[in-house]
Every structure is written in C-alpha cells, then in structure tokens.
Enzyme design. Structure first.
Site, PDB file in Angstrom:
ATOM      1  N   MET A   1       8.349  34.454 -50.450  1.00 24.64           N
ATOM      2  CA  MET A   1       9.737  33.975 -50.362  1.00 24.64           C
ATOM      3  C   MET A   1      10.630  35.042 -49.721  1.00 24.64           C
ATOM      4  O   MET A   1      11.860  34.981 -49.821  1.00 24.64           O
ATOM      5  CB  MET A   1      10.256  33.579 -51.744  1.00 24.64           C
ATOM      6  CG  MET A   1       9.429  32.432 -52.343  1.00 24.64           C
ATOM      7  SD  MET A   1      10.313  31.392 -53.497  1.00 24.64           S
ATOM      8  CE  MET A   1      10.615  32.534 -54.815  1.00 24.64           C
TER       9      MET A   1
ATOM     10  N   HIS B   1       4.229  42.756 -51.416  1.00 23.00           N
ATOM     11  CA  HIS B   1       3.868  41.778 -50.379  1.00 23.00           C
ATOM     12  C   HIS B   1       2.983  42.434 -49.316  1.00 23.00           C
ATOM     13  O   HIS B   1       1.987  41.866 -48.877  1.00 23.00           O
ATOM     14  CB  HIS B   1       5.134  41.245 -49.693  1.00 23.00           C
ATOM     15  CG  HIS B   1       6.082  40.520 -50.600  1.00 23.00           C
ATOM     16  ND1 HIS B   1       7.331  41.010 -50.916  1.00 23.00           N
ATOM     17  CD2 HIS B   1       5.985  39.330 -51.237  1.00 23.00           C
ATOM     18  CE1 HIS B   1       7.952  40.158 -51.712  1.00 23.00           C
ATOM     19  NE2 HIS B   1       7.166  39.132 -51.926  1.00 23.00           N
TER      20      HIS B   1
HETATM   21  P1  AMP Z   1       7.280  36.038 -53.848  1.00 26.41           P
HETATM   22  O1  AMP Z   1       7.874  36.384 -52.523  1.00 26.41           O
HETATM   23  O2  AMP Z   1       7.933  36.687 -55.012  1.00 26.41           O
HETATM   24  O3  AMP Z   1       7.077  34.546 -54.025  1.00 26.41           O
HETATM   25  O4  AMP Z   1       5.816  36.655 -53.834  1.00 26.41           O
HETATM   26  C1  AMP Z   1       4.909  36.371 -52.799  1.00 26.41           C
HETATM   27  C2  AMP Z   1       3.558  36.906 -53.200  1.00 26.41           C
HETATM   28  O5  AMP Z   1       3.651  38.308 -53.396  1.00 26.41           O
HETATM   29  C3  AMP Z   1       3.056  36.301 -54.518  1.00 26.41           C
HETATM   30  O6  AMP Z   1       1.661  36.046 -54.409  1.00 26.41           O
HETATM   31  C4  AMP Z   1       3.357  37.382 -55.500  1.00 26.41           C
HETATM   32  O7  AMP Z   1       2.493  37.371 -56.625  1.00 26.41           O
HETATM   33  C5  AMP Z   1       3.117  38.623 -54.665  1.00 26.41           C
HETATM   34  N1  AMP Z   1       3.824  39.762 -55.256  1.00 26.41           N
HETATM   35  C6  AMP Z   1       5.132  39.842 -55.612  1.00 26.41           C
HETATM   36  N2  AMP Z   1       5.411  41.033 -56.183  1.00 26.41           N
HETATM   37  C7  AMP Z   1       4.232  41.727 -56.196  1.00 26.41           C
HETATM   38  C8  AMP Z   1       3.858  43.022 -56.657  1.00 26.41           C
HETATM   39  N3  AMP Z   1       4.726  43.851 -57.237  1.00 26.41           N
HETATM   40  N4  AMP Z   1       2.570  43.396 -56.511  1.00 26.41           N
HETATM   41  C9  AMP Z   1       1.664  42.569 -55.932  1.00 26.41           C
HETATM   42  N5  AMP Z   1       1.951  41.322 -55.473  1.00 26.41           N
HETATM   43  C10 AMP Z   1       3.225  40.917 -55.601  1.00 26.41           C
END
Ligand code: AMP
Length: 281
Positions: free
Chosen positions: A30, A37
């Site tokens: 997102m 990410h």
């Molecule tokens: P988001 O943009 O928050 O929807 O996250 C996109 C992807 O990045 C999802 O698969 C999350 O689980 C992963 N993600 C977000 N924060 C972290 C983090 N601190 N460590 C590893 N993966 C992450």
C-alpha cells in the site's frame, strides 16, 4: 523501471514475459515504502527473473474511513526507492482500475482463521484483503508472491486463498524488519508523534520480554505483566495480546512440544493502530 497504471497494459506485458518463460515475483503493497517492503523486493529479486511491485491503498480492507483517509502516501519517494533497489515494474492502479464496477467485496468463511485476532477486531478486513489480492493476482499472474510476517495472519489468509481457489502461485513469507531499537517497521509509524514513537516501542519490548521469560514464568503471568505495563502509558490502548499457533493462528493456552507458537498483539498508539508479533518456538 517501467510504471503501469492500467491493469490491461500490465497484463499484456506479463503475458508476453510469461511466454518468454520468465518467472514473475510479485510484492503487493500500500506504499509509503520502508525497509520491510524492500526486504520483500530483495527476496523476490533473489528468487525470480522479473519483480513487480504494486502500490494500491485498498479501500475495501479498511474498517474505519478515518484510517483510510489518513493512510500515508509518498508515491514519488516510493518510485525512487524501487528504482534504486532494482524493481523491474511498478504497478500503481487507480481505484477504478481495480474496482471497475464499484467497491464490491465477497464474504469468505475462513473458519477459525477469520475469527481470531485481527479477524475479531477488524470484521470484513480479510474479505477486503482477499478481494484485492485476488484481483491483483489475476492481473499480474505471478509465479511467486511475497508477503511479510509482520502481517502474520494476512499471510495465513493468503495461503488459504491460493489453496481455496487452487491458484498455481507460491506464497513466500519474509521475516519482520525492525528499527534498530526493535519497533516493527510500518507505514503507519509515519503518523506517530516523537512522543508516541517512544510509547510504541513498549509493544515490541513486551514481545521480546515474553520470548525471553516464557520458560520461567509461562504465558498467562507474562501477558498480565505486559498489559499492566502497557496500560500505564496513556498513549497506548491494547486490543489484544495472545498466544496462538504460528501455523493456523489457533489460540494456544498451554504450550506442547508439537506446536509452533507465536505471540500476537494489536494496540492503538494515539490514533494509530499497530500490530506486531514474535515467534516463540
Ligand atoms: P503494506 O504496505 O503495509 O500493506 O505491506 C505490504 C507488505 O509488506 C505486506 O506483505 C506486509 O506484511 C509487508 N511488511 C510491512 N511491514 C513489514 C515489516 N516491518 N517487515 C516485513 N514485511 C513487512
């Protein structure tokens, strides 16, 4: 790095690439990207020939309009970071591109997986996640898709989804990336004031404390201690801190040798809802 805004154009491109038998790795996000990410992009680069990242703030997975409206946006910086790390394609669709017939979402019976932890505090959230990931997978047609263990239950839901729809996509989980002091990286951290940022640190500290002391004290005592400590901080409001199977998120009261177990928490820090988890064994 090529940038696409239209799914039809990206699909055509992916089809052509697939005919060339290149393996496609996909990282849906997102946006407001951080090292968490980027670690998934890196993993995808190691395992696939071509890496596609999507940035789409999915309206159907938010329970609170306010959370959706305030979700951080940093599109230009994101594109620079992706370019620098060597991502091949960035897909940034509009809401209309993903939902041409309006914001629809179906409802899925995930069984217990949909009822515990995030499922019980964010009704309909995983239906929205499945809706958008299903649509993105149909456009990108990846061989492998990469999700972070920070959203541990989401990873389990996506695994359920590919099995339910019999999709030939391998789902890979990447480890949680943390700041140097231990706070799990999250796009939502950008919304924390400096004082709230200090408070938020107590959440990861609680998880590390539980992991360290579990053999001596057991989970129930530690859970109580952590809740008391967290509740002393006026910025923090805990929703849950629970022990559960790291395989299917089934609640665990007493540990047995056969379980792989994690501790999962969600809390508000000011107006910002944060989640975190740690695998104990
Ligand atoms: P988001 O943009 O928050 O929807 O996250 C996109 C992807 O990045 C999802 O698969 C999350 O689980 C992963 N993600 C977000 N924060 C972290 C983090 N601190 N460590 C590893 N993966 C992450």
């Amino acid at each position: 790095m090529k940038i696409f805004h239209k799914g039809t154009e990206l699909s055509e491109n992916c089809k052509a690439l697939n005919e060339g038998r290149q393996s496609i790795g996909f990282v849906p996000t997102m946006g407001s990207l951080h090292k968490g990410h980027l670690s998934l992009i890196q993993l995808a680069k190691e395992q696939c020939d071509l890496v596609i990242c999507s940035i789409f703030i999915n309206p159907t997975q938010f329970n609170k309009e306010e959370d959706f409206q305030h979700y951080p946006k940093n599109v230009e910086r994101d594109a620079e970071m992706l370019q620098k790390i060597g991502c091949d394609i960035l897909y940034m669709p509009s809401v209309d591109d993903i939902y041409p017939n309006g914001l629809e979402k179906k409802s899925y019976d995930l069984g217990q997986l949909g009822e515990v932890l995030e499922g019980s505090f964010r009704p309909g959230h995983f239906d929205g996640v499945i809706e958008v990931v299903y649509r993105l997978f149909a456009i990108v047609n990846p061989d492998k898709a990469f999700f972070g263990m920070k959203d541990f239950q989401q990873l389990a839901v996506i695994r359920w989804m590919v099995s339910y729809f019999d999709m030939p996509i391998e789902i890979i989980g990447g480890p949680i990336v943390r700041d140097l002091d231990g706070l799990a990286l999250s796009s939502r951290n950008e919304r924390l004031s400096p004082e709230e940022r200090k408070s938020a640190l107590k959440l990861s500290k609680a998880l590390f404390y539980i992991k360290k002391n579990y053999p001596k004290k057991g989970f129930n005592v530690l859970r109580k201690e952590c809740i008391e400590e967290i509740e002393k901080d006026p910025n923090l409001d805990i929703e849950y801190i629970e022990m559960a199977s790291a395989l299917d998120l089934r609640p665990i009261k007493e540990y047995s040798e056969s379980d792989t177990v994690g501790v999962f928490l969600a809390a508000y820090c000011g107006a910002v809802r944060l989640i975190d988890n740690i695998v104990l064994f």
